[in-house]
Design a protein around this motif. Structure first.
Motif, PDB file in Angstrom:
ATOM      1  N   TRP A 155     -37.996 -16.361 -33.562  1.00 31.47           N
ATOM      2  CA  TRP A 155     -37.128 -17.415 -34.388  1.00 31.47           C
ATOM      3  C   TRP A 155     -35.682 -17.142 -34.380  1.00 31.47           C
ATOM      4  CZ3 TRP A 155     -39.966 -20.788 -36.661  1.00 31.47           C
ATOM      5  CH2 TRP A 155     -41.417 -20.629 -36.966  1.00 31.47           C
ATOM      6  N   GLU A 156     -35.115 -16.024 -33.592  1.00 33.52           N
ATOM      7  CA  GLU A 156     -33.708 -15.775 -33.306  1.00 33.52           C
ATOM      8  C   GLU A 156     -32.985 -16.751 -32.524  1.00 33.52           C
ATOM      9  OE1 GLU A 156     -31.712 -13.727 -34.939  1.00 33.52           O
ATOM     10  OE2 GLU A 156     -33.883 -12.984 -36.135  1.00 33.52           O
ATOM     11  N   ARG A 157     -33.796 -17.432 -31.396  1.00 35.72           N
ATOM     12  CA  ARG A 157     -33.132 -18.204 -30.582  1.00 35.72           C
ATOM     13  C   ARG A 157     -32.714 -19.543 -31.276  1.00 35.72           C
ATOM     14  NH1 ARG A 157     -36.280 -17.425 -24.842  1.00 35.72           N
ATOM     15  NH2 ARG A 157     -37.225 -19.328 -25.943  1.00 35.72           N
ATOM     16  N   PRO A 158     -34.093 -20.191 -31.952  1.00 34.77           N
ATOM     17  CA  PRO A 158     -33.635 -21.605 -32.654  1.00 34.77           C
ATOM     18  C   PRO A 158     -32.694 -21.271 -33.749  1.00 34.77           C
ATOM     19  CG  PRO A 158     -35.951 -21.163 -32.702  1.00 34.77           C
ATOM     20  CD  PRO A 158     -35.340 -20.021 -31.995  1.00 34.77           C
ATOM     21  N   LEU A 159     -32.623 -20.236 -34.525  1.00 32.89           N
ATOM     22  CA  LEU A 159     -31.718 -19.943 -35.537  1.00 32.89           C
ATOM     23  C   LEU A 159     -30.372 -19.812 -35.136  1.00 32.89           C
ATOM     24  CD1 LEU A 159     -33.713 -17.513 -37.958  1.00 32.89           C
ATOM     25  CD2 LEU A 159     -33.057 -19.914 -38.125  1.00 32.89           C
ATOM     26  N   ARG A 160     -29.942 -19.183 -33.733  1.00 33.22           N
ATOM     27  CA  ARG A 160     -28.839 -19.087 -33.186  1.00 33.22           C
ATOM     28  C   ARG A 160     -28.061 -20.467 -32.676  1.00 33.22           C
ATOM     29  NH1 ARG A 160     -30.752 -14.614 -30.705  1.00 33.22           N
ATOM     30  NH2 ARG A 160     -30.897 -15.517 -29.090  1.00 33.22           N
ATOM     31  N   LEU A 161     -29.037 -21.350 -32.340  1.00 37.05           N
ATOM     32  CA  LEU A 161     -28.938 -22.598 -31.657  1.00 37.05           C
ATOM     33  C   LEU A 161     -28.427 -23.580 -32.754  1.00 37.05           C
ATOM     34  CD1 LEU A 161     -28.795 -24.679 -29.384  1.00 37.05           C
ATOM     35  CD2 LEU A 161     -31.189 -25.150 -30.123  1.00 37.05           C
ATOM     36  N   VAL A 162     -29.234 -23.353 -33.989  1.00 35.22           N
ATOM     37  CA  VAL A 162     -28.695 -24.346 -35.269  1.00 35.22           C
ATOM     38  C   VAL A 162     -27.520 -23.789 -35.778  1.00 35.22           C
ATOM     39  CG1 VAL A 162     -29.375 -24.759 -37.558  1.00 35.22           C
ATOM     40  CG2 VAL A 162     -30.864 -24.938 -35.819  1.00 35.22           C
ATOM     41  N   GLN A 163     -27.312 -22.521 -35.963  1.00 32.65           N
ATOM     42  CA  GLN A 163     -25.970 -22.089 -36.390  1.00 32.65           C
ATOM     43  C   GLN A 163     -24.802 -22.418 -35.387  1.00 32.65           C
ATOM     44  OE1 GLN A 163     -25.497 -17.732 -35.834  1.00 32.65           O
ATOM     45  NE2 GLN A 163     -23.764 -17.588 -37.113  1.00 32.65           N
ATOM     46  N   GLU A 164     -25.039 -22.357 -34.113  1.00 35.12           N
ATOM     47  CA  GLU A 164     -23.767 -22.823 -32.995  1.00 35.12           C
ATOM     48  C   GLU A 164     -23.731 -24.317 -33.319  1.00 35.12           C
ATOM     49  OE1 GLU A 164     -24.906 -21.305 -29.419  1.00 35.12           O
ATOM     50  OE2 GLU A 164     -24.730 -19.242 -30.167  1.00 35.12           O
ATOM     51  N   ALA A 165     -24.572 -25.062 -33.383  1.00 35.80           N
ATOM     52  CA  ALA A 165     -24.656 -26.686 -33.342  1.00 35.80           C
ATOM     53  C   ALA A 165     -24.106 -27.012 -34.578  1.00 35.80           C
ATOM     54  CB  ALA A 165     -26.078 -27.046 -33.044  1.00 35.80           C
ATOM     55  N   ALA A 166     -24.330 -26.418 -35.556  1.00 34.77           N
ATOM     56  CA  ALA A 166     -23.778 -26.975 -37.017  1.00 34.77           C
ATOM     57  C   ALA A 166     -22.625 -25.956 -37.334  1.00 34.77           C
ATOM     58  CB  ALA A 166     -24.943 -26.532 -37.895  1.00 34.77           C
ATOM     59  N   ASP A 167     -22.066 -25.237 -36.477  1.00 36.43           N
ATOM     60  CA  ASP A 167     -20.842 -24.433 -36.713  1.00 36.43           C
ATOM     61  C   ASP A 167     -20.895 -23.682 -38.014  1.00 36.43           C
ATOM     62  OD1 ASP A 167     -18.622 -23.471 -35.886  1.00 36.43           O
ATOM     63  OD2 ASP A 167     -17.300 -25.083 -36.698  1.00 36.43           O
ATOM     64  N   LEU A 168     -22.248 -23.159 -38.155  1.00 36.08           N
ATOM     65  CA  LEU A 168     -22.021 -22.309 -39.465  1.00 36.08           C
ATOM     66  C   LEU A 168     -21.510 -21.008 -39.442  1.00 36.08           C
ATOM     67  CD1 LEU A 168     -25.926 -22.865 -40.169  1.00 36.08           C
ATOM     68  CD2 LEU A 168     -24.246 -24.033 -41.136  1.00 36.08           C
ATOM     69  N   ASN A 169     -21.185 -20.430 -40.446  1.00 33.78           N
ATOM     70  CA  ASN A 169     -20.672 -18.996 -40.586  1.00 33.78           C
ATOM     71  C   ASN A 169     -21.547 -18.127 -40.184  1.00 33.78           C
ATOM     72  OD1 ASN A 169     -19.559 -16.482 -41.598  1.00 33.78           O
ATOM     73  ND2 ASN A 169     -18.204 -17.626 -42.753  1.00 33.78           N
ATOM     74  N   PRO A 170     -21.092 -17.056 -39.384  1.00 33.01           N
ATOM     75  CA  PRO A 170     -22.048 -16.095 -38.703  1.00 33.01           C
ATOM     76  C   PRO A 170     -22.842 -15.262 -39.868  1.00 33.01           C
ATOM     77  CG  PRO A 170     -20.072 -15.782 -37.449  1.00 33.01           C
ATOM     78  CD  PRO A 170     -19.818 -16.830 -38.708  1.00 33.01           C
ATOM     79  N   ARG A 171     -22.165 -15.287 -41.019  1.00 30.25           N
ATOM     80  CA  ARG A 171     -22.825 -14.379 -42.096  1.00 30.25           C
ATOM     81  C   ARG A 171     -24.305 -15.187 -42.717  1.00 30.25           C
ATOM     82  NH1 ARG A 171     -18.401 -16.386 -44.981  1.00 30.25           N
ATOM     83  NH2 ARG A 171     -18.888 -17.812 -46.606  1.00 30.25           N
ATOM     84  N   VAL A 172     -24.124 -16.549 -42.143  1.00 31.56           N
ATOM     85  CA  VAL A 172     -25.675 -17.297 -42.834  1.00 31.56           C
ATOM     86  C   VAL A 172     -26.734 -16.483 -42.039  1.00 31.56           C
ATOM     87  CG1 VAL A 172     -26.737 -19.275 -42.617  1.00 31.56           C
ATOM     88  CG2 VAL A 172     -24.186 -19.291 -43.024  1.00 31.56           C
ATOM     89  N   LEU A 173     -26.638 -16.195 -40.891  1.00 24.89           N
ATOM     90  CA  LEU A 173     -27.713 -15.483 -40.473  1.00 24.89           C
ATOM     91  C   LEU A 173     -27.903 -13.941 -40.486  1.00 24.89           C
ATOM     92  CD1 LEU A 173     -28.272 -17.418 -37.037  1.00 24.89           C
ATOM     93  CD2 LEU A 173     -29.425 -17.861 -39.094  1.00 24.89           C
ATOM     94  N   ALA A 174     -27.004 -13.366 -41.095  1.00 27.47           N
ATOM     95  CA  ALA A 174     -26.933 -11.895 -41.100  1.00 27.47           C
ATOM     96  C   ALA A 174     -27.863 -11.407 -42.113  1.00 27.47           C
ATOM     97  CB  ALA A 174     -25.537 -11.391 -41.744  1.00 27.47           C
TER      98      ALA A 174
END
Length: 162
Positions: A143-162
């Motif tokens: 699940w980490e790879r798709p979550l990172r991809l969405v985080q980067e594509a949507a330019d989310l704050n890194p703390r969202v996945l923390a």
């Protein structure tokens, strides 16, 4: 008919693709041994078990629904019914009534018989129930790879996945 045959081919090739990819992308087991990629193996298992009843239904449709009413070999050999069955079961000069009867009986044994029903039931038992296979997919998917991809594509704050 081509569409139904293509659907069966896609079902078969999908299973083959999962098995091949799970081996090609093998990973190290907790004991340090080489094992098939578990995520691909489990998703292939779900594809195979969830698609089997549909594949069997397509096979029945391709037989023209006749497999459940295919006369027995004895009916073909009977002096009274045999000539009628020979007349109406012959397809052309290459396909005799006996060849057609054999093919339909073979299809019946594979997908419509007590044996086929037993195999389907056993398959669901031996491969675990569908919800258990889906649980294995969930536990083995990265699940980490798709979550990172969405985080980067949507330019989310890194703390969202923390």
């Amino acid at each position: 008919m081509q569409e139904k045959l293509a659907e069966l081919a896609c079902y078969r090739e999908g299973i083959e693709a999962h098995l091949t990819a799970s081996i090609a992308l093998a990973e190290e087991s907790p004991a340090g041994l080489c094992m098939p990629n578990q995520s691909l193996l489990m998703t292939g298992r779900v594809l195979a078990t969830s698609g089997l009843p549909g594949a069997m239904h397509i096979a029945r449709e391709l037989c023209g629904g006749q497999i459940c009413v295919t006369p027995s070999a004895a009916a073909f050999a009977d002096p009274e019914s045999g000539p009628w069955l020979e007349k109406f079961y012959s397809v052309n000069e290459r396909w005799s009534a006996e060849d057609r009867r054999r093919l339909l009986a073979f299809a019946r044994d594979l997908v419509n018989s007590d044996w086929a029903g037993h195999r389907l039931t056993f398959q669901l038992f031996a491969q675990s129930p569908p919800f258990a296979n889906l649980g294995a997919v969930y536990r083995n998917f990265d699940w980490e790879r798709p979550l990172r991809l969405v985080q980067e594509a949507a330019d989310l704050n890194p703390r969202v996945l923390a």
